[in-house]
Motif scaffolding. Structure first.
Motif, mmCIF file in Angstrom:
data_model
loop_
_atom_site.group_PDB
_atom_site.id
_atom_site.type_symbol
_atom_site.label_atom_id
_atom_site.label_comp_id
_atom_site.label_asym_id
_atom_site.label_seq_id
_atom_site.Cartn_x
_atom_site.Cartn_y
_atom_site.Cartn_z
ATOM 1 N N ASN A 43 -4.378 6.377 -8.578
ATOM 2 C CA ASN A 43 -5.619 6.126 -7.787
ATOM 3 C C ASN A 43 -5.587 6.286 -6.205
ATOM 4 O O ASN A 43 -6.638 5.564 -5.558
ATOM 5 C CB ASN A 43 -6.222 5.016 -8.146
ATOM 6 C CG ASN A 43 -8.465 4.980 -7.934
ATOM 7 O OD1 ASN A 43 -9.046 6.153 -7.549
ATOM 8 N ND2 ASN A 43 -7.935 3.642 -8.014
ATOM 9 N N LEU A 44 -4.899 7.484 -5.968
ATOM 10 C CA LEU A 44 -4.662 7.533 -4.920
ATOM 11 C C LEU A 44 -5.515 8.462 -4.192
ATOM 12 O O LEU A 44 -5.376 9.505 -5.358
ATOM 13 C CB LEU A 44 -2.945 7.746 -4.089
ATOM 14 C CG LEU A 44 -2.128 6.970 -4.787
ATOM 15 C CD1 LEU A 44 -0.767 7.279 -5.007
ATOM 16 C CD2 LEU A 44 -2.042 5.743 -3.691
ATOM 17 N N ARG A 45 -5.790 8.806 -2.582
ATOM 18 C CA ARG A 45 -6.003 10.388 -1.777
ATOM 19 C C ARG A 45 -5.281 11.056 -1.201
ATOM 20 O O ARG A 45 -4.492 10.912 -0.538
ATOM 21 C CB ARG A 45 -7.249 9.511 -1.477
ATOM 22 C CG ARG A 45 -7.955 8.680 -1.992
ATOM 23 C CD ARG A 45 -9.785 7.830 -0.850
ATOM 24 N NE ARG A 45 -10.057 9.184 -0.482
ATOM 25 C CZ ARG A 45 -11.196 8.816 0.628
ATOM 26 N NH1 ARG A 45 -11.187 7.361 1.052
ATOM 27 N NH2 ARG A 45 -11.473 9.453 1.174
ATOM 28 N N ASP A 70 -0.169 15.989 -7.951
ATOM 29 C CA ASP A 70 -1.854 16.069 -8.116
ATOM 30 C C ASP A 70 -1.702 14.342 -9.422
ATOM 31 O O ASP A 70 -2.390 13.804 -9.179
ATOM 32 C CB ASP A 70 -2.441 16.997 -8.789
ATOM 33 C CG ASP A 70 -3.004 17.889 -7.882
ATOM 34 O OD1 ASP A 70 -2.391 17.226 -6.610
ATOM 35 O OD2 ASP A 70 -3.115 19.051 -7.962
ATOM 36 N N ASN A 71 -0.403 14.621 -10.527
ATOM 37 C CA ASN A 71 -0.624 13.541 -11.550
ATOM 38 C C ASN A 71 -0.430 12.179 -11.347
ATOM 39 O O ASN A 71 -0.919 11.430 -11.170
ATOM 40 C CB ASN A 71 0.263 13.847 -12.024
ATOM 41 C CG ASN A 71 0.115 15.287 -13.883
ATOM 42 O OD1 ASN A 71 -1.482 15.095 -13.448
ATOM 43 N ND2 ASN A 71 0.589 16.048 -14.648
ATOM 44 N N VAL A 121 0.967 -1.152 -0.558
ATOM 45 C CA VAL A 121 0.015 0.085 -0.310
ATOM 46 C C VAL A 121 0.958 1.865 0.240
ATOM 47 O O VAL A 121 2.249 1.082 0.522
ATOM 48 C CB VAL A 121 -0.694 0.094 1.637
ATOM 49 C CG1 VAL A 121 -1.653 0.979 1.559
ATOM 50 C CG2 VAL A 121 -1.836 -1.188 1.316
ATOM 51 N N ILE A 122 0.831 2.136 -1.052
ATOM 52 C CA ILE A 122 2.100 3.493 -0.448
ATOM 53 C C ILE A 122 1.018 3.586 0.113
ATOM 54 O O ILE A 122 -0.219 4.415 0.705
ATOM 55 C CB ILE A 122 1.458 3.561 -2.531
ATOM 56 C CG1 ILE A 122 2.076 3.410 -3.393
ATOM 57 C CG2 ILE A 122 1.661 5.483 -2.204
ATOM 58 C CD1 ILE A 122 1.726 3.373 -5.072
ATOM 59 N N LYS A 123 2.291 4.559 0.778
ATOM 60 C CA LYS A 123 1.536 6.153 2.248
ATOM 61 C C LYS A 123 1.950 6.749 2.273
ATOM 62 O O LYS A 123 1.558 7.990 3.122
ATOM 63 C CB LYS A 123 1.964 4.820 3.456
ATOM 64 C CG LYS A 123 1.444 3.466 4.223
ATOM 65 C CD LYS A 123 0.434 3.489 4.740
ATOM 66 C CE LYS A 123 -0.317 2.214 5.784
ATOM 67 N NZ LYS A 123 -1.389 2.683 5.708
#
Length: 435
Positions: free
Chosen positions: A196-198, A189-190, A162-164
């Protein structure tokens, strides 16, 4: 109904085709030469906990890595020929302070000397047209699109963990540009959109360039870097205050990178709800060494025989502790306190020295001992219960007596030392052998 069942099965198969581990924390790292790693790595930088991993973004024959594969994250993390950078000790500090079931991985793409435009999707092609010749070989390793390679590798990483967060160090090549934070926001932002991250879940952690306190050539960029949180709400700036640098005053040296990486990690851990122990917390779970000067709280030892050092030296640029030939870089906070923790030490006595800007001195908080052909500081690592055989115990003890008597044969008074066992006084009629 049959079509719905088939669709559900296909979805399950696609999800089940890889095992994403929620306890594998991924951090994306990008920037220019300071993120790339400019200092020569040393032996200590090649030994790493296997819980800290790197997803190789290129083939690297120097350390036997293939693009798109995970490896233990020993230096160099970026490409063949690069060196030590902040990501190295970011990962080490993270795994040291996270539970044993948590792994940390980095995806690392950086290009020395590049402007932030190289990572902007709509500007990188024009920028590459003007790139200097020495940069083109580095760009070729990423198929002339470092941003796309970062995204490609990040998508692979997402299958495993998971990208943290996103770690960045860039700005020297954009020094003085007040619009730089907006360009960084465009890259950030890109990345969020392409992966698909928040934003509220994936912070951007950026470091300052070499500070003015070390004569940083681009230190005027730091006030601009400091405005990042005004443009990107979930962003944090890591101070470079007090970090030692290379002779060019553009890059940090190995000691600076190690401490810088720890500072990045301290912020990431804080966001995860894990704080590095304070001095007060450290003192609660450690004990002062028996070799300390009277009234001195440090050095201290924990139950695993690791030693902890803490000193106040706000004007010192680099401080290390040398324990029996192994040097540990001390971490300086912004108040001027330096601290370090050693590896597990073997039981017994250890000589040590402090290296203050490279000059070896004794620790004012330690008793001094003659060793290594000169006066030295020392720390005693006590044995556990296995050392009880020689320690004083609460049992009956004998006595060692000094007796003066007149020798008839020599016609003079002489002195002798006699040991009498514990029961000697209780049974005066019992006879004992004498040596």
């Amino acid at each position: 109904m049959k079509k719905l069942l088939i669709a559900c099965c296909a979805l399950l198969l696609s999800v089940g085709s890889f095992a994403q581990d929620p306890n594998f924390y991924i951090y994306l790292c990008f920037g220019q030469s300071n993120m790339e790693g400019n200092a020569r790595y040393e032996a200590q930088d090649t030994v790493v906990n296997p819980r800290f991993q790197v997803l190789s973004a290129v083939d690297n024959s120097e350390v036997g890595r293939l693009k798109g594969k995970w490896y233990p994250a020993r230096a160099p993390l970026c490409r063949k020929g690069t060196g030590l950078g902040p990501a190295d000790y970011f990962g080490r500090t993270m795994v040291e302070n996270l539970p044993e079931n948590v792994r940390v991985g980095v995806v690392h793409v950086a290009i020395g000397g590049c402007r932030i435009e190289l990572f902007q999707k709509d500007k990188y092609k024009e920028y590459i047209k003007t790139a200097p010749e020495w940069m083109k070989g580095m760009l070729k390793a990423y198929d002339d699109d470092p941003y796309a390679r970062l995204v490609e590798m990040a998508k692979l990483a997402q299958k495993d963990g998971v990208i943290k967060g996103i770690l960045m160090h860039q700005g020297e090549s954009n020094t003085g540009e007040k619009e730089w934070p907006l360009k960084v926001k465009d890259v950030y932002d890109n990345l969020l959109a392409d992966l698909n991250l928040r934003g509220q879940e994936v912070p951007l952690i950026a470091g300052e360039v070499v500070n003015a306190d070390h004569g940083g050539t681009c230190a005027s960029m730091n006030p601009i870097i400091a405005t990042l949180p005004e443009v990107i709400p979930n962003s944090y700036v890591i101070s470079s205050a007090g970090l030692s640098c290379a002779f060019d005053h553009l890059h940090f040296d190995a000691a600076g990178y190690r401490i810088f990486g720890q500072r990045y990690a301290a912020q990431a851990l804080k966001l995860l709800g894990v704080g590095l122990p304070t001095a007060e917390e450290l003192m609660e779970r450690t004990v002062p060494a028996s070799t300390n000067m009277h009234g001195c709280d440090f050095p201290r030892l924990d139950q695993d025989n690791r030693a902890y050092f803490r000193l106040f030296a706000p004007d010192v640029k680099r401080l290390q502790v040398d324990v029996c030939g192994k040097r540990y870089d001390m971490l300086k906070d912004e108040k001027g306190w330096w601290s370090a923790k050693t590896d597990k030490l073997v039981v017994g006595f250890h000589y040590y020295f402090l290296l203050v800007d490279g000059f070896s001195v004794i620790d004012p908080m330690s008793n001094t001992f003659f060793g290594c052909s000169r006066m030295a500081s020392g720390i005693e690592v006590p044995e556990g219960k296995e050392g009880d055989y020689y320690r004083t115990q609460n049992v009956p003890h004998g006595q060692v007596r000094t007796v003066t008597y007149f020798s008839e044969s020599q016609q003079k008074f002489r002195r002798c030392v006699v040991y009498t066992p514990a029961e000697y006084e209780k049974n005066t009629k019992k006879r004992y052998p004498v040596l």
